[in-house]
Design a protein around this motif. Structure first.
Motif, PDB file in Angstrom:
ATOM      1  N   LEU A 198       5.883   4.061   1.225  1.00  0.00           N
ATOM      2  CA  LEU A 198       6.988   4.422   1.913  1.00  0.00           C
ATOM      3  C   LEU A 198       7.261   3.569   3.171  1.00  0.00           C
ATOM      4  O   LEU A 198       6.353   3.393   3.919  1.00  0.00           O
ATOM      5  CB  LEU A 198       7.159   5.785   2.438  1.00  0.00           C
TER       6      LEU A 198
ATOM      7  N   ASP B 260       4.298   2.332   5.967  1.00  0.00           N
ATOM      8  CA  ASP B 260       3.629   3.267   6.681  1.00  0.00           C
ATOM      9  C   ASP B 260       2.964   4.809   6.204  1.00  0.00           C
ATOM     10  O   ASP B 260       2.418   5.441   6.765  1.00  0.00           O
ATOM     11  CB  ASP B 260       4.457   3.489   8.096  1.00  0.00           C
ATOM     12  N   TYR B 261       3.225   4.644   4.768  1.00  0.00           N
ATOM     13  CA  TYR B 261       2.805   6.073   4.084  1.00  0.00           C
ATOM     14  C   TYR B 261       2.491   5.609   2.591  1.00  0.00           C
ATOM     15  O   TYR B 261       3.452   4.873   2.054  1.00  0.00           O
ATOM     16  CB  TYR B 261       3.411   7.167   4.356  1.00  0.00           C
TER      17      TYR B 261
ATOM     18  N   TYR C 268       0.393   9.092  -7.369  1.00  0.00           N
ATOM     19  CA  TYR C 268       0.832  10.174  -8.263  1.00  0.00           C
ATOM     20  C   TYR C 268      -0.241   9.935  -9.690  1.00  0.00           C
ATOM     21  O   TYR C 268      -0.466   8.855  -9.906  1.00  0.00           O
ATOM     22  CB  TYR C 268       2.261   9.888  -8.768  1.00  0.00           C
TER      23      TYR C 268
ATOM     24  N   PHE D  81      -0.129   6.297 -10.594  1.00  0.00           N
ATOM     25  CA  PHE D  81       0.964   5.107  -9.889  1.00  0.00           C
ATOM     26  C   PHE D  81       0.543   5.408  -8.238  1.00  0.00           C
ATOM     27  O   PHE D  81       0.447   6.307  -7.757  1.00  0.00           O
ATOM     28  CB  PHE D  81       2.244   5.763 -10.120  1.00  0.00           C
TER      29      PHE D  81
ATOM     30  N   PRO E  74       5.791  12.442 -12.862  1.00  0.00           N
ATOM     31  CA  PRO E  74       4.678  12.281 -11.827  1.00  0.00           C
ATOM     32  C   PRO E  74       4.502  13.298 -11.022  1.00  0.00           C
ATOM     33  O   PRO E  74       5.279  14.110 -10.632  1.00  0.00           O
ATOM     34  CB  PRO E  74       5.242  10.983 -10.974  1.00  0.00           C
TER      35      PRO E  74
ATOM     36  N   PRO F 166      10.082   4.107   5.935  1.00  0.00           N
ATOM     37  CA  PRO F 166      11.323   4.708   6.108  1.00  0.00           C
ATOM     38  C   PRO F 166      12.328   3.601   6.769  1.00  0.00           C
ATOM     39  O   PRO F 166      12.067   2.854   7.608  1.00  0.00           O
ATOM     40  CB  PRO F 166      10.931   5.654   7.080  1.00  0.00           C
ATOM     41  N   PRO F 167      13.702   3.923   6.645  1.00  0.00           N
ATOM     42  CA  PRO F 167      14.162   4.997   5.886  1.00  0.00           C
ATOM     43  C   PRO F 167      14.284   4.500   4.296  1.00  0.00           C
ATOM     44  O   PRO F 167      15.109   5.276   3.647  1.00  0.00           O
ATOM     45  CB  PRO F 167      15.425   5.195   6.420  1.00  0.00           C
ATOM     46  N   ARG F 168      13.692   3.340   3.744  1.00  0.00           N
ATOM     47  CA  ARG F 168      13.914   3.116   2.299  1.00  0.00           C
ATOM     48  C   ARG F 168      13.083   4.227   1.504  1.00  0.00           C
ATOM     49  O   ARG F 168      12.247   4.910   1.913  1.00  0.00           O
ATOM     50  CB  ARG F 168      13.206   1.744   2.364  1.00  0.00           C
ATOM     51  N   PRO F 169      13.558   4.286   0.166  1.00  0.00           N
ATOM     52  CA  PRO F 169      13.006   5.254  -0.593  1.00  0.00           C
ATOM     53  C   PRO F 169      11.554   4.980  -1.258  1.00  0.00           C
ATOM     54  O   PRO F 169      11.141   3.702  -0.783  1.00  0.00           O
ATOM     55  CB  PRO F 169      13.787   5.353  -1.614  1.00  0.00           C
ATOM     56  N   LEU F 170      10.793   5.842  -1.916  1.00  0.00           N
ATOM     57  CA  LEU F 170       9.533   5.434  -2.434  1.00  0.00           C
ATOM     58  C   LEU F 170       9.545   4.267  -3.560  1.00  0.00           C
ATOM     59  O   LEU F 170      10.301   4.364  -4.242  1.00  0.00           O
ATOM     60  CB  LEU F 170       9.110   7.014  -3.158  1.00  0.00           C
ATOM     61  N   VAL F 171       8.516   3.455  -3.167  1.00  0.00           N
ATOM     62  CA  VAL F 171       8.675   2.277  -4.116  1.00  0.00           C
ATOM     63  C   VAL F 171       7.217   2.329  -5.064  1.00  0.00           C
ATOM     64  O   VAL F 171       6.204   2.739  -4.315  1.00  0.00           O
ATOM     65  CB  VAL F 171       8.487   0.930  -3.280  1.00  0.00           C
ATOM     66  N   PHE F 172       7.199   2.216  -6.232  1.00  0.00           N
ATOM     67  CA  PHE F 172       6.140   2.348  -7.094  1.00  0.00           C
ATOM     68  C   PHE F 172       5.560   1.248  -7.635  1.00  0.00           C
ATOM     69  O   PHE F 172       6.246   0.276  -7.963  1.00  0.00           O
ATOM     70  CB  PHE F 172       6.448   3.365  -8.332  1.00  0.00           C
ATOM     71  N   GLY F 173       4.111   1.030  -8.135  1.00  0.00           N
ATOM     72  CA  GLY F 173       3.511   0.130  -8.602  1.00  0.00           C
ATOM     73  C   GLY F 173       4.033   0.429 -10.393  1.00  0.00           C
ATOM     74  O   GLY F 173       4.444   1.386 -10.623  1.00  0.00           O
ATOM     75  N   LYS F 174       3.241  -0.586 -10.958  1.00  0.00           N
ATOM     76  CA  LYS F 174       3.727  -0.393 -12.389  1.00  0.00           C
ATOM     77  C   LYS F 174       2.610   0.767 -13.197  1.00  0.00           C
ATOM     78  O   LYS F 174       2.915   1.046 -14.365  1.00  0.00           O
ATOM     79  CB  LYS F 174       3.483  -1.428 -13.087  1.00  0.00           C
TER      80      LYS F 174
END
Lengths: 111, 116
Positions: free
Chosen positions: A93, A31-32, A36, A89, A44, A95-103
């Motif tokens: 997000l 949802d967000y 970076y 990058f 980052p 929630p409540p899971r943490p930030l997930v990044f691409g490569k």
């Protein structure tokens, strides 16, 4: 299973032109979304974000577009400057899971 | 106002050894998350601490452990180091509000760990 995908590892753009960096995601619970920027030997740095209730967010030379139906977002940099050369990058997000990044995508702005 | 500080900046260890990395969060932040960034990859979530407890954990073996102190600073410990643990370890701080981490993740410059 990669939930956030940046399929272009690198991009070269001439100074003054537009840079477009793309990002796709698979998790509809995100949802967000954030972008970076990372220089070598630094962590980052937050650049710009967008909530899933919007389709566009602008901050100076940087604009992020979100297409929820396509699960796609893009970062536009206009005009591109040599100092924009870095790894970008995309992150998301759910929630409540943490930030997930691409490569990441390495942007090179050529003077 | 200091941002997130990590120490040391670089570290070389031998396989089988143990290592401790440290992180001080940005002033006003109470949540610390640790990420591992291997070469050519995006940061991968290791775990997150809030109120001195591990709140969430990524897909990392229990050789990776952590701690958060009352002043919100945190440590990441890795036991029985493998060559594959060589990476940049990033600490990110943020604020916890109503059960979710706010979007304001601030990252430190990282610790470059090399295992030989």
């Amino acid at each position: 299973d990669q939930q956030v995908k940046q399929n272009s590892p690198s991009l070269s753009v001439q100074e003054g032109r537009i840079s477009i960096l793309n990002c796709d995601y698979t998790n509809s619970m995100f949802d967000y979304f954030l972008w970076y920027k990372k220089y070598p030997a630094e962590g980052p740095t937050f650049l710009i974000s967008i909530s899933s209730i919007k389709d566009k967010n602008e901050d100076g030379r940087f604009t992020v577009f979100l297409n929820k139906s396509a699960k796609h977002l893009s970062l536009h940099i206009v005009p591109s400057q040599p100092g924009d050369s870095a790894v970008y990058f995309c992150a998301a997000l759910a929630p409540p899971r943490p930030l997930v990044f691409g490569k990441g995508t390495r942007l090179s702005v050529i003077a | 106002d200091a941002g997130v500080t990590q120490s040391p900046t670089h570290l070389i260890k031998t396989r089988g050894q143990q290592v401790t990395l440290r992180c001080s969060p940005k002033s006003g932040h109470d949540t610390v998350s640790w990420y591992q960034q291997a070469l050519g990859q995006g940061p991968q979530f290791i775990f997150q601490y809030y109120e001195e407890e591990e709140r969430q954990r990524g897909n990392f073996p229990d050789r990776f452990s952590g701690h958060q102190f009352p002043n919100y600073s945190s440590e990441l410990n890795v036991n029985a180091l493998l060559l594959g643990d060589s990476a940049l370890y990033l600490c990110a701080s943020s604020s916890w509000y109503r059960g979710r981490v706010m979007s304001g993740y601030t990252f430190g410059s990282g610790t470059r760990l090399t295992v030989v």
